[in-house]
Design a protein around this motif. Structure first.
Motif, PDB file in Angstrom:
ATOM      1  N   SER A  28     -42.441 -22.815 -15.599  1.00 19.45           N
ATOM      2  CA  SER A  28     -42.291 -23.680 -16.772  1.00 19.45           C
ATOM      3  C   SER A  28     -41.097 -24.603 -16.593  1.00 19.45           C
ATOM      4  O   SER A  28     -41.171 -25.808 -16.866  1.00 19.45           O
ATOM      5  N   LEU A  38     -48.305 -27.781 -16.471  1.00  9.77           N
ATOM      6  CA  LEU A  38     -48.302 -26.423 -15.909  1.00  9.77           C
ATOM      7  C   LEU A  38     -49.716 -25.866 -15.962  1.00  9.77           C
ATOM      8  O   LEU A  38     -50.390 -25.931 -16.993  1.00  9.77           O
ATOM      9  N   ARG A  39     -50.164 -25.298 -14.860  1.00 14.31           N
ATOM     10  CA  ARG A  39     -51.486 -24.684 -14.774  1.00 14.31           C
ATOM     11  C   ARG A  39     -51.297 -23.203 -14.486  1.00 14.31           C
ATOM     12  O   ARG A  39     -50.679 -22.822 -13.483  1.00 14.31           O
ATOM     13  N   ALA A  75     -49.501 -18.518 -21.318  1.00 15.18           N
ATOM     14  CA  ALA A  75     -49.378 -19.894 -21.811  1.00 15.18           C
ATOM     15  C   ALA A  75     -48.493 -19.954 -23.054  1.00 15.18           C
ATOM     16  O   ALA A  75     -47.681 -20.878 -23.204  1.00 15.18           O
ATOM     17  N   ALA A  78     -44.924 -19.770 -21.941  1.00 18.72           N
ATOM     18  CA  ALA A  78     -44.463 -21.037 -21.376  1.00 18.72           C
ATOM     19  C   ALA A  78     -44.168 -22.051 -22.473  1.00 18.72           C
ATOM     20  O   ALA A  78     -43.135 -22.742 -22.443  1.00 18.72           O
ATOM     21  N   ARG A  79     -45.045 -22.146 -23.473  1.00 18.27           N
ATOM     22  CA  ARG A  79     -44.832 -23.117 -24.551  1.00 18.27           C
ATOM     23  C   ARG A  79     -43.669 -22.719 -25.446  1.00 18.27           C
ATOM     24  O   ARG A  79     -42.986 -23.575 -26.015  1.00 18.27           O
ATOM     25  N   THR A  87     -49.936 -27.501 -20.942  1.00 13.86           N
ATOM     26  CA  THR A  87     -50.409 -26.337 -20.186  1.00 13.86           C
ATOM     27  C   THR A  87     -51.928 -26.294 -20.125  1.00 13.86           C
ATOM     28  O   THR A  87     -52.620 -26.806 -21.010  1.00 13.86           O
TER      29      THR A  87
END
Length: 291
Positions: A28, A38-39, A75, A78-79, A87
């Motif tokens: 991230s 970001l994947r 996810a 990360a957010r 994402t």
């Protein structure tokens, strides 16, 4: 589709384990540093989720944690760390090493965690991370060195690079520039035993020549780099992987190269990269170098 979505993403492999959660944090941060999406990729043939952290967060027993749970929780993490981050998630019905190596063809960077259990979790590098680092088409960061389920960059304020090919040095320079920290470029050297001499007037000559050659290689690798990064040069007598592992204890990131041979299908890491991946005290970047 936004312009940022068209750019190559930072890809991170997730599996619900604590090492992969640290990798999500690091990925991230890297995506934000680069201005890339970001994947998050989960390969469904990975081992069944084993652990309590994610299951406790979801309020489920570990055996009921699904692939969708794993990628969605990653996810959200990360957010939460970077609310502005774009994402995307993917569940892939494939062995993880094959899935991530394929993903590396269309990634700007690939991030993985270590894969181990109990007190050895960060002392042993799992087969997935090793395979990905040895075959990926883009630089790979293996997140090592933290034991508190948090990836924390910037503790030491420097990036270290083992000087070899230009691509590796350039990558390390850009990483230092993005972080606003100095770059320490290291070239190790050794004097082979057969080159020593018993003559008192010549005893130091072979060592001096090898030391000078290391200085010249270092100077050549760093010439013509742009301004803007404080750079320190250091030559050290000793085995390269031993010297770099020692340097990793005071680094935020250790960058090494790995040569890729056309038509060669074995693990393409080399002894230096292989050694530091197993022993480094900080995250390691492996930069592919084409022969």
């Amino acid at each position: 589709m936004s312009a940022i979505a068209k750019e190559l993403p930072v890809v991170v492999g997730v599996d619900g384990s604590e090492p992969s959660l640290r990798a999500v944090d690091w990925a991230s941060d890297e995506a934000v540093l680069r201005g890339r999406p970001l994947r998050l990729v989960y390969a469904s043939l990975w081992e069944r989720y084993e652990g309590d952290a994610l299951a406790a967060d979801l309020g489920k027993p570990p055996e009921e944690v699904s692939a969708d749970d794993i990628v969605e929780a990653a996810a959200r993490r990360a957010r939460s760390r970077h609310p502005e981050l774009t994402t995307a998630v993917e569940v892939v019905p494939e062995e993880p090493e094959y899935a991530l190596i394929r993903e590396s063809r269309s990634a700007t960077l690939l991030v993985t965690g270590t894969r181990g259990r109990s007190g050895l979790a960060d002392a042993l590098l799992g087969s997935v991370s090793l395979a990905v680092a040895g075959h990926a088409h883009c630089p790979v960061i293996v997140v090592r060195g933290n034991h508190d389920n948090q990836a924390r960059s910037g503790r030491h304020g420097r990036v270290v690079v083992g000087v070899g090919e230009r691509a590796t040095v350039t990558f390390a320079f850009e990483e230092a520039r993005r972080r606003g920290v100095p770059l320490e470029a290291i070239r190790a050297w050794r004097c082979p035993a057969h080159e020593t001499t018993d003559h008192p007037l010549l005893a130091g000559e072979p060592a001096r020549l090898h030391a000078q050659q290391a200085v010249e290689i270092l100077d050549k690798a760093l010439q013509d780099l742009p301004a803007g990064v404080e750079t320190h040069r250091r030559t050290v007598e000793g085995r390269t992987r031993t010297v770099l592992v020692a340097a990793s204890y005071d680094a935020d990131l250790l960058v090494v190269g790995a040569k890729r041979r056309q038509g060669h299908f074995g693990l393409q890491l080399g002894r230096i990269a292989h050694g530091v991946l197993h022993q480094s005290a900080c995250p390691v970047v492996v930069v592919p170098e084409q022969r």
